[in-house]
Design a protein around this motif. Structure first.
Motif, PDB file in Angstrom:
ATOM      1  N   ASP A  11      13.440 -15.994 -18.362  1.00 55.21           N
ATOM      2  CA  ASP A  11      13.217 -16.785 -19.580  1.00 55.21           C
ATOM      3  C   ASP A  11      14.364 -17.766 -19.817  1.00 55.21           C
ATOM      4  O   ASP A  11      14.129 -18.944 -20.098  1.00 55.21           O
ATOM      5  CB  ASP A  11      13.048 -15.879 -20.802  1.00 55.21           C
ATOM      6  N   SER A  14      14.378 -20.458 -17.017  1.00 52.67           N
ATOM      7  CA  SER A  14      13.235 -21.362 -17.172  1.00 52.67           C
ATOM      8  C   SER A  14      13.531 -22.393 -18.263  1.00 52.67           C
ATOM      9  O   SER A  14      13.276 -23.596 -18.084  1.00 52.67           O
ATOM     10  CB  SER A  14      11.977 -20.561 -17.506  1.00 52.67           C
ATOM     11  N   ASN A  18      13.964 -26.455 -17.867  1.00 51.90           N
ATOM     12  CA  ASN A  18      13.262 -27.419 -18.718  1.00 51.90           C
ATOM     13  C   ASN A  18      14.241 -28.479 -19.217  1.00 51.90           C
ATOM     14  O   ASN A  18      13.934 -29.681 -19.201  1.00 51.90           O
ATOM     15  CB  ASN A  18      12.596 -26.723 -19.910  1.00 51.90           C
ATOM     16  N   SER A  40       6.347 -29.045 -12.968  1.00 51.92           N
ATOM     17  CA  SER A  40       6.187 -27.599 -13.168  1.00 51.92           C
ATOM     18  C   SER A  40       6.281 -26.860 -11.831  1.00 51.92           C
ATOM     19  O   SER A  40       6.868 -25.781 -11.760  1.00 51.92           O
ATOM     20  CB  SER A  40       4.885 -27.280 -13.890  1.00 51.92           C
ATOM     21  N   LYS A  43      10.005 -26.878 -10.833  1.00 57.01           N
ATOM     22  CA  LYS A  43      10.748 -25.898 -11.639  1.00 57.01           C
ATOM     23  C   LYS A  43      10.437 -24.472 -11.201  1.00 57.01           C
ATOM     24  O   LYS A  43      11.326 -23.617 -11.152  1.00 57.01           O
ATOM     25  CB  LYS A  43      10.444 -26.082 -13.121  1.00 57.01           C
ATOM     26  N   GLU A  44       9.187 -24.209 -10.858  1.00 61.20           N
ATOM     27  CA  GLU A  44       8.804 -22.869 -10.392  1.00 61.20           C
ATOM     28  C   GLU A  44       9.543 -22.515  -9.109  1.00 61.20           C
ATOM     29  O   GLU A  44      10.057 -21.404  -8.960  1.00 61.20           O
ATOM     30  CB  GLU A  44       7.289 -22.834 -10.178  1.00 61.20           C
ATOM     31  N   LEU A  47      13.256 -21.992  -9.957  1.00 61.78           N
ATOM     32  CA  LEU A  47      13.490 -20.720 -10.631  1.00 61.78           C
ATOM     33  C   LEU A  47      13.610 -19.606  -9.600  1.00 61.78           C
ATOM     34  O   LEU A  47      14.500 -18.755  -9.674  1.00 61.78           O
ATOM     35  CB  LEU A  47      12.375 -20.422 -11.637  1.00 61.78           C
TER      36      LEU A  47
END
Length: 118
Positions: A11, A14, A18, A40, A43-44, A47
């Protein structure tokens, strides 16, 4: 405790990403790299890479980094902007200075395989 969990796990990171990608897509130096790209998805992937590197203290394959970044034509100036954005976002996320230094040094260690003009 590893750095990934130290700050709140997926969390936290992430939310951090952002912040980073909002800045990267607004930067005059870096925004062109993200036009018509799925932020997205990026970012995935990042992560997952953050989890891999901050949990297991693993080093990402330089060959994979080179193969995925060199075609983008990233300059030293763009790379520095990216690292500075990371540092700023880490600082604003209340990450400890020693951890910011560790993460920034990890990023900087990939300059030679990410920057196209080296």
């Amino acid at each position: 405790m590893n750095l990934f969990e130290k700050y709140g796990g997926a969390d936290f990171w992430s939310d951090f990403l952002n912040n980073v990608y909002e800045r990267l897509t607004n930067s005059d130096l870096t925004r062109h790299h993200f036009m018509n790209k799925s932020i997205s998805h990026i970012k995935e992937m990042l992560l997952g890479l953050l989890e891999l590197t901050l949990v297991a203290n693993s080093h990402i394959s330089e060959v994979a980094m080179r193969d995925s970044h060199r075609p983008m034509g990233i300059t030293n100036e763009e790379f520095d902007e990216w690292v500075n954005i990371y540092r700023t976002a880490l600082k604003e996320s209340d990450v400890a200075d020693t951890d910011i230094t560790f993460i920034a040094n990890m990023l900087l260690s990939y300059r030679g395989v990410i920057v196209a003009d080296i």
